[in-house]
Write a protein that holds these residues in place. Structure first.
Motif, short mmCIF file in Angstrom:
data_model
loop_
_atom_site.label_atom_id
_atom_site.label_comp_id
_atom_site.label_asym_id
_atom_site.label_seq_id
_atom_site.Cartn_x
_atom_site.Cartn_y
_atom_site.Cartn_z
N HIS B 103 0.84 -1.21 0.00
CA HIS B 103 0.00 0.00 0.00
C HIS B 103 0.87 1.27 0.00
CE1 HIS B 103 -4.17 -1.78 1.28
NE2 HIS B 103 -3.68 -2.32 0.20
N HIS B 162 -4.13 -3.22 17.13
CA HIS B 162 -3.73 -1.88 17.56
C HIS B 162 -2.46 -1.44 16.81
CE1 HIS B 162 -3.72 1.66 19.97
NE2 HIS B 162 -2.54 1.39 20.51
N CYS B 164 -1.64 -2.29 13.77
CA CYS B 164 -2.05 -1.89 12.41
C CYS B 164 -2.66 -0.50 12.41
CB CYS B 164 -3.04 -2.90 11.83
SG CYS B 164 -2.29 -4.50 11.49
N THR B 165 -3.49 -0.19 13.40
CA THR B 165 -4.07 1.15 13.49
C THR B 165 -2.95 2.18 13.61
OG1 THR B 165 -6.07 0.30 14.56
CG2 THR B 165 -5.60 2.65 14.84
N SER B 168 -1.11 2.88 10.30
CA SER B 168 -1.85 3.80 9.42
C SER B 168 -1.75 5.23 9.94
CB SER B 168 -3.33 3.39 9.34
OG SER B 168 -3.47 2.16 8.67
N GLU B 169 -1.84 5.40 11.25
CA GLU B 169 -1.70 6.75 11.82
C GLU B 169 -0.33 7.33 11.51
OE1 GLU B 169 -4.70 6.12 15.69
OE2 GLU B 169 -2.53 6.12 15.97
N GLN B 171 1.70 6.52 9.01
CA GLN B 171 1.75 6.84 7.58
C GLN B 171 1.07 8.16 7.29
OE1 GLN B 171 3.31 5.32 5.34
NE2 GLN B 171 3.45 3.14 5.80
N SER B 172 -0.07 8.35 7.96
CA SER B 172 -0.84 9.57 7.74
C SER B 172 -0.05 10.79 8.22
CB SER B 172 -2.18 9.44 8.47
OG SER B 172 -2.92 10.61 8.33
N LEU B 173 0.61 10.66 9.37
CA LEU B 173 1.45 11.76 9.86
C LEU B 173 2.61 12.02 8.90
CD1 LEU B 173 1.67 10.91 13.68
CD2 LEU B 173 0.42 12.81 12.63
#
Lengths: 347, 347
Positions: B103, B162, B164-165, B168-169, B171-173
């Protein structure tokens, strides 16, 4: 809708939808990074009928034999006298559904969903991929906190994980079929089962798993979910052709424009209709309403839309028969009505 | 590598890599739809050092105090005398890592990974999204079948979800920071912890969770993983600038070309270096090796690369200190050596 059963389903779903929406707010708060969580919640806030959570909650009520809407879903009685939070399971299923829609829209490059821009249009590709990935793990985190006995929680998470694998497999078959001319009805129904029906199967079988029913009950309710889920997808394919774009919240006829296989086009092909020539797919943007109308007439004359409707009806009948494992109560009657509603709905 | 400790780590990792690769073949067979599963396995087959599984397996061996590589990972002794399959946990962690890479490459539109085309280049965007989504749920399915006690399995799955969450957080940052000029070191390290270190934290804390260690041990080993994971990412950022593209398997200097924040550029900015002007980012394809060389010289002169190396060293020292919760044995010594290796490696 005019008949009393349909009105009653509308009410049953609408009342649970309100509770599910409140629970989504609680279970999926906007925390840092805010943009990620806003994007994750964007489609959930844009609407949705919450049919899968409604099926889950009604199944729990039927199984524990409680008067519908009289018992808190957050402290719901198991079959052996404990209390668990079945609402978390309902939210988890809706969160998975939302994750698949976000990634789907990227894959199909669809602009609209539920009448608003798709997440990758409203935000961007990176955020949409990450929003889907975030919902994916959040669904597991939420499911893990139902408070059910460890063995039952584990089995619920196993169902959730396997369901997600099957959804990806179904999506992959759907893509593969767009490129293939030799798809038959059995393969199509397998694809629909994986892509769509398994999430209804999960919704109906999670309550017996979490509440402690015996395995025969879990299996029968899973089959109920699979049957009505298949019927739901077939009805979706019918609606894609027969409902105006405004009501659909997306372009009418998008399936034939995108060359998707459906039970309707498979049947038409068997009847000798040149399905690839129904509309000019070389320039999807240029396909007019009149061309869609003509394509629909051709499919109607071949009996293909009627065939799809009859197949969906037969699946709904099978699904309803599975409900006999449940006590004969009001919630069970509503589960029967939901099954009917799935193929009678006009949107 | 010439020093004996580094050679010993190479061997320790290589021997476990072989076993992990066999287990990946067993746990993730190519079934229907074949193209989806081939795409899912494509990066896993393209290589990878399997550092996270190695950390997990070594932690299990240190904790259960067995001679390294003498005990089957598939029937591994818990602290209370049962046998469980810790290899499945190791495979699960590597499968999650692989999903995030697939991804990631879509999000960054990177062409190369491990010296081969990225999955969305080798296949297509739809297949790459679905391959990632498939690995995601497969990781949960595999983790669920370790055979550990239900409470421990649940806790392991909770850790996985947790983690995995948080990825993603992170990556978003990371995406957010590319667009921001006001990122400080603390924010950067938080991002790195979420994006990279939590998976090392999971790798080191899953064995104590599954084998039945007390919570203090779980927490200390989690901190070991977080510390070495942060150090790993900082070293990755150093290598991105200092190692030839051929060895990296991707374009050298891609971080500065893509405008990514790293500890190195944050430090340089504090030293007054005009980081945004290091290379011409308006046309990434046109950036020459000479321009990268010059940028690296500037960063070296500002002491920024040295600063990153020292920060990584300090994290590794902290991480190694956490290992004192483990019995003093050969596997623990190898975990110390792995920590050193993460910042001494040249690729």
């Amino acid at each position: 809708m005019t008949n009393p059963e349909a009105r009653s389903v509308d009410e049953a779903v609408a009342k649970r939808r309100e509770l599910v929406n409140e629970a989504i707010d609680e279970e999926l708060p906007v925390t840092r990074p805010e943009r990620l969580y806003e994007a994750s919640r964007y489609l959930l806030e844009a609407g949705g009928k919450r049919l899968r959570p409604a099926v889950l909650l009604l199944t729990a009520e039927a199984l524990s034999d409680v008067e519908p809407l009289t018992t808190s879903y957050r402290e719901f009685p198991t079959l052996d006298g404990d209390r668990i939070d079945v609402m978390r399971a309902a939210v988890s299923i809706e969160v998975i559904q939302s994750f698949t829609l976000i990634h789907d829209d990227i894959m199909d490059d669809d602009d609209l969903r539920r009448g608003v821009p798709s997440v990758h249009r409203e935000y961007d590709l990176e955020t949409a991929i990450l929003a889907g990935d975030t919902l994916y793990s959040k669904a597991f985190e939420i499911m893990l906190e139902s408070g059910a006995e460890p063995e039952r929680s584990l089995e619920a998470v196993r169902t959730l994980a396997h369901t997600c694998t099957q959804i990806s497999e179904g999506q992959s078959l759907d893509v593969e079929f767009e490129r293939s001319d030799s798809v038959d009805e059995e393969q199509y129904l397998e694809m629909v089962e994986h892509k769509t029906a398994v999430l209804y199967g999960a919704a109906a079988s999670l309550p017996p798993t979490l509440l402690g029913a015996e395995s025969g009950t879990v299996e029968a309710l899973y089959r109920y979910g699979i049957d009505i889920g298949r019927a739901f997808q077939i009805q979706d394919d019918v609606l894609d052709l027969t409902v105006p774009s405004d009501t659909l919240g997306k372009q009418r006829g998008s399936d034939i424009v995108e060359g998707k296989r459906t039970l309707i086009t498979l049947h038409a092909r068997q009847q000798g209709v040149d399905v690839d020539d129904l509309v000019d797919v070389s320039d999807p943007e240029a396909v007019s309403e009149a061309e869609i109308d003509e394509a629909v007439s051709t499919l109607e004359e071949a009996g293909s839309i009627d065939y799809a409707r009859k197949t969906a009806q037969s699946l709904v009948d099978n699904g309803k028969a599975e409900l006999e494992v449940l006590p004969d109560n009001e919630a069970r009657a509503q589960l029967e009505a939901v099954a009917d509603f799935l193929i009678e709905r006009g949107y």
